[in-house]
Design a protein around this motif. Structure first.
Motif, PDB file in Angstrom:
ATOM      1  N   PHE A 117      20.598  -3.325   4.916  1.00 19.48           N
ATOM      2  CA  PHE A 117      19.373  -2.885   3.276  1.00 19.48           C
ATOM      3  C   PHE A 117      19.309  -4.147   2.225  1.00 19.48           C
ATOM      4  CE2 PHE A 117      21.883   1.314   3.966  1.00 19.48           C
ATOM      5  CZ  PHE A 117      20.897   1.904   5.219  1.00 19.48           C
ATOM      6  N   ARG A 118      20.191  -5.385   1.937  1.00 21.69           N
ATOM      7  CA  ARG A 118      20.037  -6.128   1.259  1.00 21.69           C
ATOM      8  C   ARG A 118      18.363  -7.038   2.252  1.00 21.69           C
ATOM      9  NH1 ARG A 118      25.623  -5.515   0.760  1.00 21.69           N
ATOM     10  NH2 ARG A 118      26.535  -4.578  -1.154  1.00 21.69           N
ATOM     11  N   ARG A 119      18.669  -7.291   3.635  1.00 20.70           N
ATOM     12  CA  ARG A 119      18.291  -7.995   4.321  1.00 20.70           C
ATOM     13  C   ARG A 119      15.922  -7.266   4.012  1.00 20.70           C
ATOM     14  NH1 ARG A 119      22.171  -9.005   7.398  1.00 20.70           N
ATOM     15  NH2 ARG A 119      20.879  -7.522   9.254  1.00 20.70           N
ATOM     16  N   GLY A 120      16.671  -6.440   4.175  1.00 21.23           N
ATOM     17  CA  GLY A 120      15.094  -5.788   3.922  1.00 21.23           C
ATOM     18  C   GLY A 120      14.838  -5.298   2.585  1.00 21.23           C
ATOM     19  N   PHE A 121      14.860  -5.741   1.498  1.00 17.18           N
ATOM     20  CA  PHE A 121      14.648  -5.456   0.518  1.00 17.18           C
ATOM     21  C   PHE A 121      14.181  -6.628   0.066  1.00 17.18           C
ATOM     22  CE2 PHE A 121      17.055  -1.208  -0.584  1.00 17.18           C
ATOM     23  CZ  PHE A 121      15.558  -0.470  -0.764  1.00 17.18           C
ATOM     24  N   ALA A 122      15.531  -7.434   0.538  1.00 17.34           N
ATOM     25  CA  ALA A 122      14.484  -9.437   0.450  1.00 17.34           C
ATOM     26  C   ALA A 122      13.157  -9.371   1.026  1.00 17.34           C
ATOM     27  CB  ALA A 122      15.890  -9.943   0.901  1.00 17.34           C
ATOM     28  N   ARG A 123      13.130  -8.775   2.059  1.00 19.10           N
ATOM     29  CA  ARG A 123      11.235  -9.351   3.022  1.00 19.10           C
ATOM     30  C   ARG A 123      10.567  -8.411   1.561  1.00 19.10           C
ATOM     31  NH1 ARG A 123      15.359  -7.105   7.768  1.00 19.10           N
ATOM     32  NH2 ARG A 123      15.764  -9.153   9.162  1.00 19.10           N
ATOM     33  N   LEU A 124      10.802  -6.923   1.681  1.00 18.34           N
ATOM     34  CA  LEU A 124       9.609  -6.932   0.788  1.00 18.34           C
ATOM     35  C   LEU A 124       9.773  -7.550  -0.528  1.00 18.34           C
ATOM     36  CD1 LEU A 124      11.125  -2.906  -0.310  1.00 18.34           C
ATOM     37  CD2 LEU A 124       8.865  -4.174   1.321  1.00 18.34           C
ATOM     38  N   ASP A 154       1.220  -8.390   1.596  1.00 20.00           N
ATOM     39  CA  ASP A 154      -0.290  -7.468   1.186  1.00 20.00           C
ATOM     40  C   ASP A 154       0.238  -5.724   1.726  1.00 20.00           C
ATOM     41  OD1 ASP A 154      -0.427  -7.001   4.824  1.00 20.00           O
ATOM     42  OD2 ASP A 154      -0.528  -9.026   4.061  1.00 20.00           O
ATOM     43  N   PRO A 155      -0.476  -4.999   1.746  1.00 26.22           N
ATOM     44  CA  PRO A 155       0.055  -3.833   1.743  1.00 26.22           C
ATOM     45  C   PRO A 155       0.507  -3.820   3.628  1.00 26.22           C
ATOM     46  CG  PRO A 155      -1.800  -3.767   0.612  1.00 26.22           C
ATOM     47  CD  PRO A 155      -1.634  -5.119   1.235  1.00 26.22           C
ATOM     48  N   ALA A 156      -0.056  -4.274   4.116  1.00 26.59           N
ATOM     49  CA  ALA A 156      -0.021  -4.121   5.776  1.00 26.59           C
ATOM     50  C   ALA A 156       1.745  -4.141   5.826  1.00 26.59           C
ATOM     51  CB  ALA A 156      -0.193  -4.134   7.152  1.00 26.59           C
ATOM     52  N   GLU A 157       2.351  -5.326   5.498  1.00 25.97           N
ATOM     53  CA  GLU A 157       3.423  -6.131   5.401  1.00 25.97           C
ATOM     54  C   GLU A 157       3.982  -5.213   5.185  1.00 25.97           C
ATOM     55  OE1 GLU A 157       4.954 -10.534   5.198  1.00 25.97           O
ATOM     56  OE2 GLU A 157       3.171 -10.153   4.996  1.00 25.97           O
ATOM     57  N   LEU A 158       3.661  -4.651   4.086  1.00 26.14           N
ATOM     58  CA  LEU A 158       4.441  -3.944   2.402  1.00 26.14           C
ATOM     59  C   LEU A 158       5.008  -2.692   3.959  1.00 26.14           C
ATOM     60  CD1 LEU A 158       2.852  -4.119  -0.869  1.00 26.14           C
ATOM     61  CD2 LEU A 158       5.097  -5.006   0.190  1.00 26.14           C
ATOM     62  N   LEU A 159       4.150  -2.485   4.489  1.00 21.34           N
ATOM     63  CA  LEU A 159       3.878  -0.824   4.677  1.00 21.34           C
ATOM     64  C   LEU A 159       5.462  -1.243   6.444  1.00 21.34           C
ATOM     65  CD1 LEU A 159       4.134   2.231   5.487  1.00 21.34           C
ATOM     66  CD2 LEU A 159       1.555   1.090   6.763  1.00 21.34           C
ATOM     67  N   ALA A 160       4.970  -1.986   6.978  1.00 23.17           N
ATOM     68  CA  ALA A 160       6.328  -2.829   7.918  1.00 23.17           C
ATOM     69  C   ALA A 160       7.411  -2.460   7.839  1.00 23.17           C
ATOM     70  CB  ALA A 160       4.984  -3.306   8.827  1.00 23.17           C
TER      71      ALA A 160
END
Length: 165
Positions: free
Chosen positions: A15-22, A27-33
């Motif tokens: 989860f911590r890594r996922g929020f860091a990826r955000l 761009d919206p496509a990357e944010l959505l992924a």
């Protein structure tokens, strides 16, 4: 055999890594992924804890009932923020507000769980029980791949504790 507390901590790190990826998405496509995968994982994780860990903590921990009630309330707040994000255009101010609320609630929950609930559980659960629950955890994730057959609905924290005492 995997200890359930180690598996939970593995999810917390993800989860911590996922929020860091955000933070790095541009761009919206990357944010959505990034967000779609993270949001689903948050929802599945809450359901897994509620099905496997917390029914045992509520009965065996020093502060198990209180910690369980708090955790269920935290899960509800995270679920609500995830659901709210789905109502908005990815990358919009409203979407970000919901995502940041999920992040704040999740960060608070992880800290409480890692500093209170998991140590309490480790003090009172046998190595054998922790391994058995670890196996159930892995099976749960396999049976509910991509959230299959999971409701992702809020639960009443007080009723949950009463039902599992």
């Amino acid at each position: 055999m995997d200890d359930i507390t180690a598996l939970i901590l593995d999810d917390h790190a993800a989860f911590r890594r996922g929020f860091a990826r955000l933070d790095d998405a541009r761009d919206p496509a990357e944010l959505l992924a990034v967000w779609a995968a993270l949001a689903l994982h948050l929802d599945i994780h809450a359901e897994a804890e509620e099905a496997i860990l917390y029914p045992h903590l509520v009965k065996h921990g020093d502060d198990g009932a209180e910690e369980t009630e708090d955790a269920i309330g935290d899960h509800n707040k995270i679920r609500d923020a995830v659901a709210e994000s789905k109502l908005h255009e990815v990358g919009s101010d409203a979407w970000w507000a919901a995502v940041w609320r999920a992040r704040r609630e999740n960060s608070e929950h992880l800290a409480e769980e890692e500093d209170e609930a998991l140590p309490d559980f480790r003090r009172h659960a046998s190595v054998e029980l922790r391994a058995e629950l670890g196996q159930r955890w892995l099976t749960f994730y396999g049976e509910h791949k991509n959230g299959r057959n999971l409701p992702f609905r809020d639960k009443d924290p007080e009723k949950y504790v009463q039902d599992h005492r």
